[in-house]
Design an enzyme around this catalytic site. Structure first.
Site: not given
Length: 454
Positions: A134, A164, A194, A227, A320, A348
């Protein structure tokens, strides 16, 4: 690329699967929408609150500092600041010893962005390889990669098109990077990439050296401000060899082999984590496992944690979001604690600590009764461990381990505001009634600021 673009065009015309309406909507209007969207009454859910919470960003964007939190400006890591004052490159800092950076408490711009920007402009840099999950709409990092490619540096970027809700953005970046001369690849069929990795190959005065960044968060300048994530930058030859092997595998140049330092999914990560949990459980009450995760869902990992608890091993989990493990059940999970922390920043990072993890368990880093710290991109979920390329890297320097211990120390303090999970699967708010009297993130920020400004 063409297949993802086609699906993005078709998405706008896909069949409706549910209808969310405000509770005050008239029955006639609901009936009309159900009929026209070809739905059933059971597909309708009613909400008393706002449906599109993203509009709240407009409120947050108003120029009203009197209504906002006191800013916490990120600090530049002390060693990077000293290098900037001395007009030294970030590569000289990394050669001295690895860097551990913690965003957004420490600046993403002066660390990760600067690392890639300096690599893009450095005449000694031979190649840059990177995973991109991302990147965001306007990415300084992507523009640095384009600049490097345009001046002749070999640049290869693995763009994950199936990230996504970021599919369209990533398609745009893939095309833009290719036009600039970047070699763009899309990963392995059936697996999302990822992992958060960058490798820079530089021709130093004493020969070629690989500089690697492995992190828990995306290379996204916007989310890096809100984050909470950890990144590790090193030129350790063993880590460099593993990252090279990983990129060769992802770009199709080689088959995957055994990694010396990294834990990599989906190949071996789950088995290695289970081995580490079982090894820690062999210490009984003297064993201690600490993990900071976004989600905990994997049945195999959960069963291993239950078995460790039944041996008396202490297990502290900071989760979390989703947690399918039930703590505090007599005879099953009595020694397990689960808490969740909410605050100004989205928690995160993924950090794992095994009190005796450097001993056995098939892991190459061994030492008598030494703790093992791991950071990386993987949550303990089937999708991460089975269907994604994920990476965890050991953090071995004592100062970096002390930093990660501080993270656990602040988040597990008895006087901070947190949510705790009970044996019935219910969450309970604990700590001071006033949030500002027990804000763990504020305490940690002030510790970071004091530490780096000394």
């Amino acid at each position: 690329l063409a297949a993802v673009e086609m699906e993005l065009r078709r998405r706008r015309f896909g069949r409706a699967v549910r209808l969310e309406v405000q509770s005050g909507m008239s029955a006639e209007m609901v009936e009309l929408l159900v009929r026209e969207l070809d739905l059933e009454p059971r597909d309708v859910s009613y909400h008393a609150t706002m449906l599109d919470l993203t509009c709240l960003f407009q409120l947050a964007g108003l120029d009203r500092p009197d209504l906002k939190d006191t800013p916490w400006p990120p600090v530049t890591a002390g060693r990077i600041a000293a290098a900037e004052d001395a007009e030294r490159s970030i590569f000289s800092v990394i050669r001295e010893r690895p860097l551990l950076v913690h965003h957004p408490y420490e600046s993403f711009s002066s660390s990760v962005e600067s690392f890639i920007a300096q690599a893009a402009d450095d005449p000694k840099v031979q190649s840059i390889k990177m995973t991109m999950y991302r990147a965001g709409g306007d990415s300084p990092i992507a523009r640095s990669l384009m600049r490097a490619a345009e001046r002749g540096v070999q640049v290869a970027v693995l763009v994950e098109l199936k990230a996504r809700f970021d599919e369209a953005t990533n398609v745009t970046w893939a095309k833009t990077l290719e036009r600039s001369g970047v070699h763009v690849v899309y990963g392995l069929v059936g697996l999302k990439t990822h992992a958060k990795c960058v490798m820079v190959v530089r021709n130093d005065d004493d020969g070629l050296r690989r500089y690697c960044h492995i992190g828990t968060g995306n290379y996204n300048s916007r989310t890096a401000r809100i984050y909470e994530d950890v990144g590790f930058i090193t030129c350790d030859p063993a880590v460099g060899a593993d990252v090279t092997q990983l990129f060769n595998h992802l770009t199709g140049y080689s088959r995957t082999q055994q990694f010396e330092t990294l834990l990599v999914a989906p190949r071996e990560m789950r088995n290695q984590l289970v081995d580490l949990i079982e090894h820690e459980s062999s210490y009984g009450p003297d064993g201690h496992i600490q993990a900071k995760l976004n989600s905990l869902q994997d049945p195999g990992i959960i069963e291993a944690l239950y078995r460790a608890s039944q041996q008396g091993t202490r297990i502290d989990l900071l989760v979390r979001g989703l947690c399918c493990l039930v703590p505090g059940v007599p005879g099953v999970s009595e020694t397990i604690r689960v808490r969740s922390q909410l605050g100004r920043f989205l928690e995160h990072s993924r950090i794992v600590r095994f009190a005796h993890g450097n001993q056995g368990a098939g892991h190459p880093s061994r030492g008598e009764d030494q703790p093992l710290f791991l950071i990386g991109s993987a949550d303990w979920m089937p999708r991460n461990l089975d269907k994604r390329i994920e990476v965890l890297v050991p953090v071995t320097h004592p100062k970096h381990q002390m930093w990660l211990d501080k993270v656990f120390e602040f988040t597990w303090a008895d006087d901070v505001v947190r949510w705790e999970l009970d044996a019935e699967g219910r969450w309970h708010r604990r700590g001071p009634q006033r949030f500002d009297e027990g804000d763990a993130q504020e305490r940690f920020y002030r510790w970071v600021a004091a530490t780096q400004r000394r």
